[in-house]
Scaffold this active site. Structure first.
Site, mmCIF file in Angstrom:
data_model
loop_
_atom_site.group_PDB
_atom_site.id
_atom_site.type_symbol
_atom_site.label_atom_id
_atom_site.label_comp_id
_atom_site.label_asym_id
_atom_site.label_seq_id
_atom_site.Cartn_x
_atom_site.Cartn_y
_atom_site.Cartn_z
ATOM 1 N N ASP A 69 0.974 -1.270 -0.094
ATOM 2 C CA ASP A 69 0.197 -0.090 -0.004
ATOM 3 C C ASP A 69 0.761 1.090 0.065
ATOM 4 O O ASP A 69 2.117 1.414 0.412
ATOM 5 C CB ASP A 69 -1.072 -0.024 1.100
ATOM 6 N N GLU A 84 -0.025 -1.075 5.696
ATOM 7 C CA GLU A 84 1.021 -0.707 6.577
ATOM 8 C C GLU A 84 1.006 0.743 7.002
ATOM 9 O O GLU A 84 1.282 1.010 8.095
ATOM 10 C CB GLU A 84 2.552 -0.974 5.983
#
Length: 385
Positions: A75, A137
Site C-alpha cells: 500500500d 502498513e
C-alpha cells in the site's frame, strides 16, 4: 515462462497499480501471484476480513527452516491535495530518478526482489528466500501480523528478516514503536452564562492534552544523552481534535487522537495505565460531580511495536556482511520489522531509496539505488547458495 523484468520495469509495473490504503490491492497481488506461478513458484494469499485486500508470501529454494524473508508493504499513501507534476501512477524518469507514488516507499524494494526471482530460482540455494508482501502498513501495519502468523504456521520458518523500507541501503537495527489512541469525552451541556451547571468536554480535553504534553517534556528532560534516536525520548502527541456545538454552550462532545512514539522497550501498557490513572483521579471525578452522564473513553486505534537492537543478532550480522555498513543506524518512524521480531524472527530494516522522499509529491527513487539493491540481493544469493 514469465517475462524477465529489470528492477526498473518491475517498479514501473507496481507503481501502475493504485494501491492507496483506502483501495483494494488485489490487482497487484494477482499480478504477483501470476508472475510467480509462471516461474513455478507457489504463493499463499492471506486475505483480510473484507476480502478486498490480501497479503502474500512465498519461498524459493529448499522447503526447510532457515534463510531470509524479504518483506515489503504494497500500500501507498494518498496523493490527494498534493501538487504532482505528472500522473503519480504513471511513472516517469528524469535525471536518473524514477518518479511515482510508492517509488521510494516502498515498491522499489518489492520490485527489485520480484525482478530477482529468476536469479533466485537459478541459484543453488541451500537455504530458502522468502517473499512477503503485506497491506495496510501505512494506516497501522494491520496486514503484517496475520501475514507473519500464516508464514510461520505453514512454514518453512525463516531465520531472519530484512524489511526493505528506504534506508539508502544502510542497516537500521532499531526503530521506535507507535501506539495510536482516540480519547472520547462526554460532557454536560449548559448555557455558557451558567458555566457552573455544565461540563465542557473541550475543557476536559485540554487538561488531558496538557498532561500528555507534560509527559513529553518530562521525557525530554530525563533523556539519555547517549540515546541514538532523534528525539531521544518517547513522545506523546495529539494531532487531531474536534468538538463543541456553539460558542455559548458547554461542549457535550469532544474527541482527539494521540500517538505515542515509543522508544524500543518502552511499554505502551505502562503509558496507557498512567494516562488512565490521571483521567480517573484528576479529571473524571470533577466532571461526574456535576453530571453522572459525563465520561471519558480511550480506544486503541493501532499499535506497531518498536524494533529493538539485538545482541549478536543474525539479521544484523548478515546484513552488515552484505552491505559492508558497520555504522549504527536507528530511525524514529515505525515499520513492520518489530512485528517480525515479536514473533521471534531476527530483523533489520534495509532498503533502497530515501525516507526523505516518502509521502511527498513527485516522490522518487534514484535508479542507482535500485542497482545497489540488486547487487545486495546478488550477494545474498551467494550467501545462501
Amino acid at each position: 515462462m514469465s517475462k524477465r523484468y529489470t528492477p526498473r520495469e518491475m517498479l514501473e509495473k507496481l507503481i501502475s497499480f493504485n494501491t492507496v490504503s483506502d483501495r483494494s490491492n488485489l490487482d497487484l497481488i494477482t499480478f504477483v501471484e501470476t508472475y510467480l506461478a509462471e516461474y513455478g513458484v507457489t504463493s499463499i494469499r492471506v486475505p483480510d476480513e473484507t476480502g478486498t485486500k490480501a497479503a502474500l508470501h512465498a519461498h524459493i529454494g529448499p522447503s526447510e527452516d532457515g534463510g531470509v524473508v524479504l518483506s515489503a508493504h504494497t500500500d501507498v499513501v494518498p496523493v490527494k491535495g498534493q501538487a504532482w507534476s505528472q500522473d503519480p501512477f504513471a511513472s516517469w524518469v528524469s535525471n536518473g530518478k524514477l518518479y511515482g507514488r510508492g517509488s521510494a516507499d516502498m515498491k522499489g524494494f518489492a520490485a527489485t526482489v520480484l525482478a530477482k526471482v529468476p536469479d533466485f530460482i537459478a541459484a543453488d540455494l541451500q537455504r530458502p528466500i522468502h517473499i512477503a508482501l503485506s497491506y495496510d502498513e501505512e494506516v497501522g501495519c494491520f496486514g503484517a501480523p496475520p501475514l507473519v502468523r500464516d508464514m510461520l504456521a505453514k512454514g518453512p520458518r525463516p531465520s531472519f528478516a530484512i524489511v526493505g523500507e528506504p534506508t539508502n541501503m544502510k542497516v537500521v537495527t532499531a526503530h521506535k514503536g507507535i501506539a495510536v489512541y482516540k480519547t472520547t469525552i462526554t460532557g454536560h451541556p449548559a448555557h455558557s452564562s451558567q458555566l457552573h451547571r455544565g461540563v465542557s468536554a473541550i475543557s476536559a480535553a485540554a487538561k488531558l492534552i496538557s498532561w500528555l504534553d507534560a509527559q513529553t517534556a518530562d521525557n525530554k528532560a530525563k533523556a539519555d544523552p547517549d540515546n541514538a534516536f532523534e528525539p531521544p525520548y518517547t513522545t506523546l502527541h495529539s494531532g487531531v481534535i474536534k468538538g463543541g456545538e456553539a460558542h455559548n454552550i458547554t461542549a457535550q462532545h469532544c474527541e482527539f487522537i494521540t500517538d505515542f512514539r515509543l522508544l524500543p522497550g518502552d511499554s505502551k501498557e505502562a503509558w496507557l495505565e498512567a494516562y488512565r490513572t490521571f483521567i480517573d483521579s484528576q479529571v473524571l471525578p470533577d466532571m461526574q460531580a456535576i453530571s453522572g452522564d459525563c465520561g471519558i473513553e480511550v480506544e486503541e486505534l493501532a499499535y506497531v511495536p518498536g524494533l529493538s537492537e539485538e545482541a549478536d543478532g543474525l539479521a544484523e550480522t548478515e546484513a552488515r556482511g552484505l552491505t559492508g555498513d558497520n555504522a549504527r543506524h536507528v530511525v524514529v518512524y515505525a515499520t513492520e520489522g518489530g512485528i517480525f521480531q515479536e514473533h521471534g524472527v531476527s530483523t533489520v530494516v534495509c532498503g533502497p531509496g530515501s525516507i526523505d522522499q516518502a509521502h511527498q509529491a513527485d516522490e522518487f527513487i534514484e535508479l542507482v539505488e535500485l542497482d545497489r539493491c540488486a547487487a545486495f540481493l546478488d550477494r545474498l544469493i551467494g550467501r545462501l547458495s
